[in-house]
Design a protein around this motif. Structure first.
Motif, PDB file in Angstrom:
ATOM      1  N   LEU A 185      18.033   5.640  -9.750  1.00 37.53           N
ATOM      2  CA  LEU A 185      16.781   5.332 -10.278  1.00 37.53           C
ATOM      3  C   LEU A 185      15.962   4.838  -9.093  1.00 37.53           C
ATOM      4  N   ALA A 186      16.447   3.631  -8.668  1.00 38.95           N
ATOM      5  CA  ALA A 186      15.695   3.005  -7.724  1.00 38.95           C
ATOM      6  C   ALA A 186      15.382   3.870  -6.322  1.00 38.95           C
ATOM      7  N   ASN A 187      16.462   4.696  -6.022  1.00 40.95           N
ATOM      8  CA  ASN A 187      16.450   5.472  -4.760  1.00 40.95           C
ATOM      9  C   ASN A 187      15.198   6.431  -4.875  1.00 40.95           C
ATOM     10  N   ARG A 188      15.410   7.279  -6.271  1.00 42.27           N
ATOM     11  CA  ARG A 188      14.470   8.267  -6.463  1.00 42.27           C
ATOM     12  C   ARG A 188      12.976   7.748  -6.495  1.00 42.27           C
ATOM     13  N   ILE A 189      12.882   6.428  -7.288  1.00 40.85           N
ATOM     14  CA  ILE A 189      11.484   5.782  -7.276  1.00 40.85           C
ATOM     15  C   ILE A 189      10.962   5.697  -5.954  1.00 40.85           C
ATOM     16  N   LEU A 190      11.613   5.235  -4.971  1.00 36.78           N
ATOM     17  CA  LEU A 190      11.270   4.781  -3.636  1.00 36.78           C
ATOM     18  C   LEU A 190      10.719   6.083  -2.912  1.00 36.78           C
ATOM     19  N   SER A 191      11.697   6.943  -3.013  1.00 35.38           N
ATOM     20  CA  SER A 191      11.565   8.207  -2.169  1.00 35.38           C
ATOM     21  C   SER A 191      10.401   9.130  -2.817  1.00 35.38           C
ATOM     22  N   THR A 192      10.194   8.965  -3.981  1.00 34.83           N
ATOM     23  CA  THR A 192       9.029   9.771  -4.540  1.00 34.83           C
ATOM     24  C   THR A 192       7.754   8.954  -4.618  1.00 34.83           C
ATOM     25  N   ALA A 193       7.579   7.842  -5.178  1.00 38.10           N
ATOM     26  CA  ALA A 193       6.467   7.005  -5.122  1.00 38.10           C
ATOM     27  C   ALA A 193       6.199   6.204  -3.908  1.00 38.10           C
ATOM     28  N   GLY A 194       7.032   6.370  -3.043  1.00 41.26           N
ATOM     29  CA  GLY A 194       6.975   5.335  -1.796  1.00 41.26           C
ATOM     30  C   GLY A 194       5.938   5.655  -1.066  1.00 41.26           C
ATOM     31  N   LYS A 195       5.076   6.943  -1.217  1.00 43.11           N
ATOM     32  CA  LYS A 195       4.208   7.360  -0.313  1.00 43.11           C
ATOM     33  C   LYS A 195       2.907   6.678  -0.597  1.00 43.11           C
ATOM     34  N   TYR A 196       2.744   6.176  -1.978  1.00 43.33           N
ATOM     35  CA  TYR A 196       1.573   5.433  -2.291  1.00 43.33           C
ATOM     36  C   TYR A 196       1.357   4.164  -1.762  1.00 43.33           C
ATOM     37  N   LEU A 197       2.559   3.560  -1.271  1.00 41.85           N
ATOM     38  CA  LEU A 197       2.752   2.243  -0.790  1.00 41.85           C
ATOM     39  C   LEU A 197       2.102   2.029   0.582  1.00 41.85           C
ATOM     40  N   SER A 198       1.107   1.339   1.002  1.00 44.08           N
ATOM     41  CA  SER A 198       0.607   1.237   2.306  1.00 44.08           C
ATOM     42  C   SER A 198       1.542   0.290   2.934  1.00 44.08           C
ATOM     43  N   ASP A 199       1.759   0.491   4.392  1.00 42.29           N
ATOM     44  CA  ASP A 199       2.588  -0.254   5.370  1.00 42.29           C
ATOM     45  C   ASP A 199       2.116  -1.688   5.425  1.00 42.29           C
ATOM     46  N   SER A 200       0.793  -2.042   5.095  1.00 41.14           N
ATOM     47  CA  SER A 200       0.276  -3.196   5.155  1.00 41.14           C
ATOM     48  C   SER A 200      -0.066  -3.950   3.856  1.00 41.14           C
ATOM     49  N   TYR A 201       0.627  -3.277   2.858  1.00 42.01           N
ATOM     50  CA  TYR A 201       0.383  -3.849   1.528  1.00 42.01           C
ATOM     51  C   TYR A 201       0.913  -5.439   1.319  1.00 42.01           C
ATOM     52  N   SER A 202       0.391  -6.076   0.662  1.00 40.39           N
ATOM     53  CA  SER A 202       0.745  -7.379   0.497  1.00 40.39           C
ATOM     54  C   SER A 202       0.601  -7.844  -1.039  1.00 40.39           C
ATOM     55  N   PRO A 203       1.581  -8.079  -1.981  1.00 39.97           N
ATOM     56  CA  PRO A 203       1.417  -8.644  -3.223  1.00 39.97           C
ATOM     57  C   PRO A 203       0.404  -9.552  -3.703  1.00 39.97           C
ATOM     58  N   CYS A 204      -0.120 -10.304  -2.666  1.00 44.38           N
ATOM     59  CA  CYS A 204      -0.957 -11.411  -2.944  1.00 44.38           C
ATOM     60  C   CYS A 204      -2.392 -10.707  -3.098  1.00 44.38           C
ATOM     61  N   SER A 205      -2.647  -9.749  -2.408  1.00 42.86           N
ATOM     62  CA  SER A 205      -4.106  -9.083  -2.139  1.00 42.86           C
ATOM     63  C   SER A 205      -4.007  -7.684  -2.344  1.00 42.86           C
ATOM     64  N   PHE A 206      -4.304  -7.091  -3.468  1.00 45.08           N
ATOM     65  CA  PHE A 206      -4.464  -5.834  -3.885  1.00 45.08           C
ATOM     66  C   PHE A 206      -5.437  -5.106  -3.214  1.00 45.08           C
ATOM     67  N   SER A 207      -6.571  -5.710  -2.989  1.00 41.65           N
ATOM     68  CA  SER A 207      -7.824  -5.284  -2.379  1.00 41.65           C
ATOM     69  C   SER A 207      -7.623  -5.063  -0.842  1.00 41.65           C
ATOM     70  N   GLY A 208      -6.687  -5.650  -0.273  1.00 39.40           N
ATOM     71  CA  GLY A 208      -6.231  -5.527   1.296  1.00 39.40           C
ATOM     72  C   GLY A 208      -5.677  -4.157   1.226  1.00 39.40           C
ATOM     73  N   LEU A 209      -4.772  -3.766   0.305  1.00 35.67           N
ATOM     74  CA  LEU A 209      -4.241  -2.339   0.181  1.00 35.67           C
ATOM     75  C   LEU A 209      -5.285  -1.423   0.264  1.00 35.67           C
ATOM     76  N   GLN A 210      -6.374  -1.515  -0.451  1.00 34.12           N
ATOM     77  CA  GLN A 210      -7.392  -0.445  -0.810  1.00 34.12           C
ATOM     78  C   GLN A 210      -8.085  -0.263   0.514  1.00 34.12           C
ATOM     79  N   ASP A 211      -8.577  -1.623   1.280  1.00 38.88           N
ATOM     80  CA  ASP A 211      -9.243  -1.435   2.596  1.00 38.88           C
ATOM     81  C   ASP A 211      -8.459  -0.801   3.656  1.00 38.88           C
TER      82      ASP A 211
END
Length: 721
Positions: free
Chosen positions: A488-514
């Protein structure tokens, strides 16, 4: 003699002399002295010539010097005179400027007036031209010549641009628009005929005409309407057929894809931006379908049973995905030429019918899984049948769970992970609840909670053997749950991982969008791969998804407890199974011990009296209940033997996950097995070794033993593995 060598920068006297005498020695060795005298004489003559040349050159230079000096002096005088003349000219210019400043200002004013008069004259000419054209336009309209009328309207439009400041400008604009409307109405049958017949020449002519009169959007509206009517008619014919909705959608999408290719080829000969034109055609067509695709989806799903609702939705969605892939492949080679805003709008329109179901995916999946797992029978009249069904249910459970992952990826492309986890937890909760109820039913069938003292003693190990099988089933559940969680973990990361930005920080969601916006500007993105319905429709769930993906990426897929509540519930099932086995073993012993209060020796004394004086020190023969208990206990290892000697990884895992016995009990069990001539398993020996090891010696003892076993016992003892 060659005297040019004397002019060389690399001339060397010794070398020249040696070369001169070397040739004489070879030709006439005895004439060296004569040759030397000849050379000296030649050199003297050459020196004399050089001296004469130098003297003559010096004499000429001395004669020319006075002339050069005289010319320099003359040049100096001329330069001084030029300077004086320049000063005089400068003064004259300054005086002229002072005398004519007012005259120049007058000339500038005159030039400005002239320019205004010319502009006024042009305006009068244009006004006169407007009047002339307005008077002639009616006659021109009667000719029905679209090109001629267009030329007149273009001229009127140019004239109107010069009359912006006139009082009746707005009236003239209204009049011109009315004339354009009359031209459009006059040409509309020809336009429709041209687009329906796919006449390139006629279409080009109308494109030229409507471009000149600034009516290109109206011409495109005719183009879209002509083809929309045809495509909507195809859809309505499909809706009236006996085909299922999946086949209707497939036929429609095939028609639209064919339209894309054919119209793109035709539009490239007519329009400047053919890709955008055909993209807008598909957008408008999909929005104009009657009945609309969302209505058809809703109707079809309402007619479908709850147990097949999700499967039907996935089948319909698959047809749409196939169409989207076809369009993506067609657009990808010319993506730079596309209007990406319009392409993204097309993507939204294609997937829009499924958005409500994608947002409710978690509820749909949960409902589907609960219906499916409820259809898995666990309860039967016979205990052996219950155990058999429990065994079969394991594969059915994880088949359903794996199918849920596939459904999530197909319908939501990984964006429905939060709903998937919720549905899986509901599935395991329902299963463990049914499993627990089945264990309670087995307890009742085996009468483990209703011990009757007067029941005849009879050895029956059936309940214990079934209990051990249930423990093995629990071990298989725990094993497959661990594997499934990793998958489950492997397939989640391989499929939905493309939505995660390399500079994403869980403390600032707006930073991801910028950051994503900046990345989008830096390179051309494929709108078909960028579609994301969740970020706009449900930001909170999208933020939870990002946190889950971030944790998976940072900690690794093997260190995340996605289904920890479910694993804990399965562990409780394992404990209940252990308790069931324990109770089934001690049921007969309890029955015999309940006979004690009713025996004559225990019940003959009065209240408060002791029996110590009357009890015998020993008995010649053991009482019946003691014999029964002894024989029963002695037969226990015999029934344990099949489970000890055979390799059963699931049973071993369940026993490890259950309550482990203490070392003395382990030693006792090993002694009993030795007495029976049985060899204890290596796993049992390893467990005893780890349990007996001192805390400071534990790590050394665990080096050569299975890592998983060592980690489990270390956790139980509170040590570091």
């Amino acid at each position: 003699m060659d005297f040019s060598r004397f002019l060389s920068d690399e001339f060397e006297v010794k070398g020249w002399v040696n070369a001169a005498f070397r040739a004489v020695q070879q030709e006439a060795p005895g004439k060296v002295d004569a040759h030397a005298a000849t050379l000296v004489m030649k050199l003297q003559l050459f020196i004399q010539e050089v001296n004469n040349a130098v003297e003559e050159t010096s004499h000429q230079a001395l004669q020319n010097m006075p002339r050069v000096l005289r010319e320099v002096e003359v040049l100096k005088q001329e330069a001084t005179f030029l300077k004086e003349q320049m000063i005089l000219v400068k003064e004259d210019i300054k005086k002229f400027e002072e005398d004519t400043a007012q005259s120049m200002q007058v000339l500038v004013e005159i030039d400005r007036v002239k320019s205004r008069m010319q502009l006024a004259a042009e305006s009068l000419q244009e006004a006169d031209k407007w009047s002339t054209l307005s008077a002639d336009i009616e006659e021109t309209l009667k000719t029905q010549d679209v090109s001629l009328i267009s030329a007149k309207l273009t001229s009127m439009q140019s004239s109107l641009a010069m009359l912006v400041d006139t009082p009746d400008y707005s009236e003239k604009c209204v009049h011109l628009e009315a004339l354009k409307n009359r031209l459009e109405a006059m040409a509309s049958p020809q336009i429709v005929a041209a687009f329906n017949s796919q006449s390139v020449d006629q279409a080009k002519m109308f494109v030229k005409v409507f471009t000149e009169i600034d009516r290109m959007p109206q011409l495109l509206a005719y183009y879209y309407k002509c083809h929309k009517v045809q495509l909507v008619a195809v859809w309505q014919e499909l809706c009236q057929s006996d085909l299922g909705l999946d086949r209707q959608l497939t036929e429609l999408y095939d028609t639209l894809l064919g339209t894309w290719h054919s119209q793109l080829q035709w539009a490239a000969q007519v329009f400047k931006n053919p890709h955008e034109v055909v993209t807008v055609l598909l957008i408008q067509t999909l929005g104009a379908l009657v009945p609309s695709i969302p209505v058809c989806l809703s109707t079809a799903l309402e007619r479908t049973g709850q147990d097949t609702k999700l499967a039907q939705l996935l089948e319909l969605h698959d047809a749409t995905v196939h169409f989207a892939k076809g369009l993506e492949v067609a657009m990808l080679p010319n993506l730079k030429e596309q209007n990406l805003v319009k392409v993204m709008e097309l993507v939204e329109v294609v997937y829009a019918p499924y958005k409500p179901y994608q947002l409710e995916y978690g509820d749909l999946e949960e409902e589907n899984l609960l219906i499916q797992i409820s259809a898995v029978p666990l309860e039967h009249w016979e205990v052996i049948d219950c155990v058999q069904e429990l065994n079969h249910s394991v594969s059915k459970l994880f088949t359903l769970a794996a199918g849920a992952i596939d459904s999530c990826i197909k319908l939501t492309d990984g964006l429905g992970v939060c709903g998937l986890l919720k549905a899986l937890k509901a599935l395991f909760s329902k299963y463990t609840s049914d499993f627990t109820n089945t264990l309670q039913s087995i307890r009742k069938k085996c009468k483990l909670d209703d011990v009757l003292a007067d029941a005849p003693f009879q050895e029956d190990w059936t309940a214990f053997q079934n209990s051990v099988r249930i423990i093995s089933i629990c071990g298989e559940l725990l094993h497959q749950c661990g594997d499934f969680e990793q998958q489950l973990a492997n397939r989640i990361l391989s499929t939905a991982g493309k939505y995660l930005s390399d500079s994403y920080s869980p403390c600032s969601f707006s930073g991801l969008q910028d950051t994503s916006s900046a990345e989008r500007k830096s390179s051309i993105k494929n709108p078909w791969q960028e579609y994301n319905y969740l970020s706009k429709e449900n930001p909170s769930e999208y933020a939870s998804l990002m946190e889950t993906l971030y944790t998976l990426k940072e900690k690794g897929t093997s260190n995340l407890a996605l289904l920890s509540p479910s694993r804990a519930a399965l562990a409780r099932l394992n404990q209940l199974s252990h308790q069931l086995a324990f109770d089934s073993v001690f049921l007969r012993i309890k029955q015999q011990l309940l006979l004690l209060p009713s025996m004559e020796g225990w019940s003959s004394g009065g209240l408060g009296e002791t029996l110590t004086d009357d009890l015998p020190n020993f008995s010649l023969t053991p009482l019946e209940y003691i014999s029964n208990i002894g024989q029963y206990i002695m037969s226990l290892p015999l029934h344990l033997e099949p489970f000890v000697t055979q390799e059963d990884s699931a049973l071993e895992l369940a026993l490890h996950a259950g309550k482990l016995p203490y070392p003395p009990e382990q030693d006792y069990l090993i002694n009993v097995m030795d007495a029976l001539g049985l060899q204890p398993s290596r796993a049992l020996q390893n467990i005893v070794t780890l349990l007996k090891a001192k805390p400071e010696e534990f790590r050394q003892a665990a080096k050569s033993l299975p890592r998983r076993m060592a980690a489990g016992i270390a956790a139980m003892r509170g040590l570091e593995a």
